[in-house]
Design a protein around this motif. Sequence first.
Motif, short mmCIF file in Angstrom:
data_model
loop_
_atom_site.label_atom_id
_atom_site.label_comp_id
_atom_site.label_asym_id
_atom_site.label_seq_id
_atom_site.Cartn_x
_atom_site.Cartn_y
_atom_site.Cartn_z
N LYS A 132 12.70 16.35 -5.75
CA LYS A 132 14.11 16.57 -6.08
C LYS A 132 14.61 15.53 -7.08
O LYS A 132 15.50 15.81 -7.90
CB LYS A 132 14.94 16.53 -4.81
CG LYS A 132 16.43 16.77 -5.02
CD LYS A 132 16.72 18.21 -5.38
CE LYS A 132 18.22 18.43 -5.63
NZ LYS A 132 19.08 17.93 -4.56
N GLN A 133 14.06 14.33 -7.04
CA GLN A 133 14.45 13.31 -8.02
C GLN A 133 14.15 13.78 -9.44
O GLN A 133 14.95 13.57 -10.35
CB GLN A 133 13.73 12.00 -7.74
CG GLN A 133 14.16 11.29 -6.48
CD GLN A 133 13.38 10.02 -6.26
OE1 GLN A 133 13.44 9.10 -7.07
NE2 GLN A 133 12.62 9.97 -5.18
N VAL A 134 12.99 14.39 -9.61
CA VAL A 134 12.63 14.88 -10.94
C VAL A 134 13.57 15.99 -11.35
O VAL A 134 14.08 16.02 -12.48
CB VAL A 134 11.17 15.38 -10.96
CG1 VAL A 134 10.80 15.89 -12.35
CG2 VAL A 134 10.22 14.27 -10.53
N TRP A 135 13.83 16.93 -10.45
CA TRP A 135 14.74 18.04 -10.73
C TRP A 135 16.11 17.53 -11.13
O TRP A 135 16.69 17.95 -12.14
CB TRP A 135 14.83 18.92 -9.49
CG TRP A 135 15.76 20.10 -9.61
CD1 TRP A 135 17.11 20.10 -9.49
CD2 TRP A 135 15.39 21.45 -9.89
NE1 TRP A 135 17.61 21.36 -9.65
CE2 TRP A 135 16.58 22.21 -9.90
CE3 TRP A 135 14.18 22.10 -10.11
CZ2 TRP A 135 16.59 23.58 -10.13
CZ3 TRP A 135 14.19 23.47 -10.33
CH2 TRP A 135 15.38 24.19 -10.34
N GLN A 136 16.65 16.59 -10.35
CA GLN A 136 18.01 16.12 -10.59
C GLN A 136 18.10 15.20 -11.80
O GLN A 136 18.94 15.41 -12.68
CB GLN A 136 18.51 15.36 -9.35
CG GLN A 136 19.90 14.73 -9.55
CD GLN A 136 20.36 13.95 -8.33
OE1 GLN A 136 20.02 14.30 -7.21
NE2 GLN A 136 21.14 12.90 -8.55
N HIS A 137 17.26 14.17 -11.85
CA HIS A 137 17.42 13.16 -12.90
C HIS A 137 16.98 13.66 -14.27
O HIS A 137 17.61 13.33 -15.28
CB HIS A 137 16.63 11.91 -12.54
CG HIS A 137 17.05 11.26 -11.24
ND1 HIS A 137 18.36 11.21 -10.83
CD2 HIS A 137 16.32 10.62 -10.28
CE1 HIS A 137 18.41 10.59 -9.65
NE2 HIS A 137 17.21 10.23 -9.31
N SER A 138 15.88 14.42 -14.32
CA SER A 138 15.38 14.84 -15.62
C SER A 138 16.06 16.10 -16.13
O SER A 138 16.02 16.38 -17.34
CB SER A 138 13.87 15.10 -15.55
OG SER A 138 13.57 16.31 -14.88
N GLY A 139 16.67 16.87 -15.25
CA GLY A 139 17.34 18.10 -15.67
C GLY A 139 16.42 19.13 -16.27
O GLY A 139 16.85 19.96 -17.07
N SER A 140 15.15 19.11 -15.88
CA SER A 140 14.16 19.96 -16.53
C SER A 140 13.73 21.17 -15.69
O SER A 140 12.83 21.90 -16.08
CB SER A 140 12.91 19.15 -16.89
OG SER A 140 12.36 18.52 -15.74
N GLY A 141 14.36 21.38 -14.54
CA GLY A 141 14.03 22.55 -13.73
C GLY A 141 14.52 23.83 -14.38
O GLY A 141 15.31 23.81 -15.33
N ILE A 142 14.04 24.97 -13.88
CA ILE A 142 14.45 26.24 -14.47
C ILE A 142 15.91 26.54 -14.14
O ILE A 142 16.45 26.09 -13.13
CB ILE A 142 13.56 27.40 -13.99
CG1 ILE A 142 13.71 27.63 -12.48
CG2 ILE A 142 12.11 27.15 -14.37
CD1 ILE A 142 13.06 28.92 -12.01
N SER A 143 16.55 27.32 -14.98
CA SER A 143 17.92 27.74 -14.73
C SER A 143 17.95 28.96 -13.83
O SER A 143 16.94 29.65 -13.63
CB SER A 143 18.62 28.07 -16.06
OG SER A 143 18.14 29.31 -16.58
N SER A 144 19.12 29.26 -13.29
CA SER A 144 19.23 30.41 -12.38
C SER A 144 18.97 31.72 -13.11
O SER A 144 18.40 32.65 -12.54
CB SER A 144 20.61 30.42 -11.72
OG SER A 144 21.65 30.43 -12.68
N ARG A 145 19.37 31.80 -14.37
CA ARG A 145 19.10 33.04 -15.13
C ARG A 145 17.61 33.20 -15.39
O ARG A 145 17.07 34.30 -15.31
CB ARG A 145 19.89 33.05 -16.42
CG ARG A 145 21.39 33.31 -16.25
CD ARG A 145 22.09 33.53 -17.58
NE ARG A 145 23.52 33.76 -17.37
CZ ARG A 145 24.43 32.79 -17.32
NH1 ARG A 145 24.05 31.53 -17.45
NH2 ARG A 145 25.70 33.08 -17.12
#
Length: 611
Positions: A132-145
């Motif tokens: 979750k740290q990577v998801w939150q801090h890097s902002g590189s996870g996929i978008s909902s669309r």
Amino acid sequence: MLAAVGRPVPDIPHATSVSLPTWRSNVGYEEGEEWVVSKMQTGYPRFFIHLIIQELEKEILSQYGRSGERVMLFPSRRTAQRCQAFFQDKRSEVSVRLLHLEPTSSQLKNTKYVLSKLSCVFFPADEFPTAKQVWQHSGSGISSRRGEFCLKALKEGYLVPVEGPAPVTSSHHDLFSKGPRRYQRGTSQSGIQYGMNGHIQPQANGNHVNGSDFQDQDQFIEERFGRNLNAENAARVKLAIRRRIAGSLTEDLELDDALAASESGQQKCQQDHNVEGERLRYGSEDDVYLYPTGMNAIFSAHLLVMEEAQRRGRPPLKSVCFGFPYIDTLKVLEKWGPGAKFYGNGTDEDLDDLERRLESGERFAALFTEFPSNPLLRSPNLARIRQLGDKYDFVVVVDETVGNYININVLPHADIVVSSLTKIFTGECNVMGGSLVLNHSQRLWKQLNDVLQEQYEDNYWAEDAVFMERNSRDFVSRIERINVNAEATAATLQKSPFVKEVYYPSLVPSKKYYDACKTPNGGYGGLLSVTFHNKEHAPIFFDNLAIQKGPSLGTNFSLSCPFVLLAHYNELDWVQQFGVDPYLVRISVGLEDPAEMNNVCEKALEAITQS
């Protein structure tokens, strides 16, 4: 009517805020209380994994997962490898595996439409906080669309596994994947053609995004594209966004007309050196790069700085975080690379200390700062920072999200300008995005540009770009109105005897530094914060403030939150040493009539009297 606890704000499938309408509900959210958590239908996308993405995760786990695993989803191999590298660096004993899904060969044969790959990082379920740290801090996870698109493709058998990559290193200085220069003319993962500068190349004779009536979400995409988004259309949408950021596209027009107008406008700017031309002299659309989120732009700027330094043979150096920042900026600098020197006040005295350190031989890779800062709306002395950067060879990175480029021009003082397009650039609170701009006139432009030309990958999902472009067409006129509204709101709050301080760029001691960067027709933005002499008055004011309550800012509708509680709940003692009041209320002023907003504030203040 205010949305109920946990409801999307606005009430649409891809909203980027969530309703936490009372002080107690915000505390309950931070404490993990069931009465709040169980009602959360969405959340700010980097902090809350959208329910559509959660459904996609379950589907992937059911098909490819192992017992006791969870999965986190990324748009490319490289972004997934960075998550894996973070595990190897922070939790080396944890077993992490990658799975890459690609469209079937039959799908790839037709490159007319936008397709999506998907990279999956599997890890033990109890290691979710690390991922979750990577998801939150890097902002590189996929978008909902993108998640919605991939879920349909996966269920229909159009996304299939491919052989995974070789193991990645956990070295701080190998955070970019190595390989040949990718910005030769070729085909991307989506079948979109790229030009030499790494940006999507518009194609001739394409079907373009037109139409006068904008409708949100699925209906808009369905009507324009029949759910199959043409790659050429996506290219033109992203080109329009980049031109709008560069300053050559200012008209509120349909896409074809806007692009045509921006071509002639750019030529005129270059001839006249008018206000917009002043921006263009420092860069053009070719120096603008798009990212899935604002934090991903900041994260990418940090990786860019480290990679560029490594290529010059410089030793690993800390970066400076100057001024009290949005939480994740400092976390990125601390958790990736050699660390950070934090100047939490961002004052002239802090600059004096920094200069003494530099004079004594201490060196830094970069200085990251916000202009103005969130939530205290302080503006650093950018002219002096620029002088120090030139003299002592560090990169200056400025986050202009709160100020925005219509009100301020920070580019002359920066090597890199980053911004969260999720905020006032879109306004609608229904799409994420970020941008990074290189300053063509600065001494390090070539070195930084060389790295980006080789390493940049466009992970901005095309459907998100479509909404971002459409929402931002009236950006200029919205800014002008919001500037006026926010100044009036700040003046109303200042008059109250209950109010201790109103933080607004024109009201804080650093106003002179803001004014030095203010454009001729610029204002002071739409964000302000307020504190109270009696901390017990803050919850009363907040609960009785009759506007939407939730995270984010820059929305077309006014939006408020107890920002410090949400961002720093577990470190409230720490933030107070930098003058940040835990009972601060942040207000993002929207497009409402100033008299209406004035009345809302006065009623909230009256509630204190009656308490």
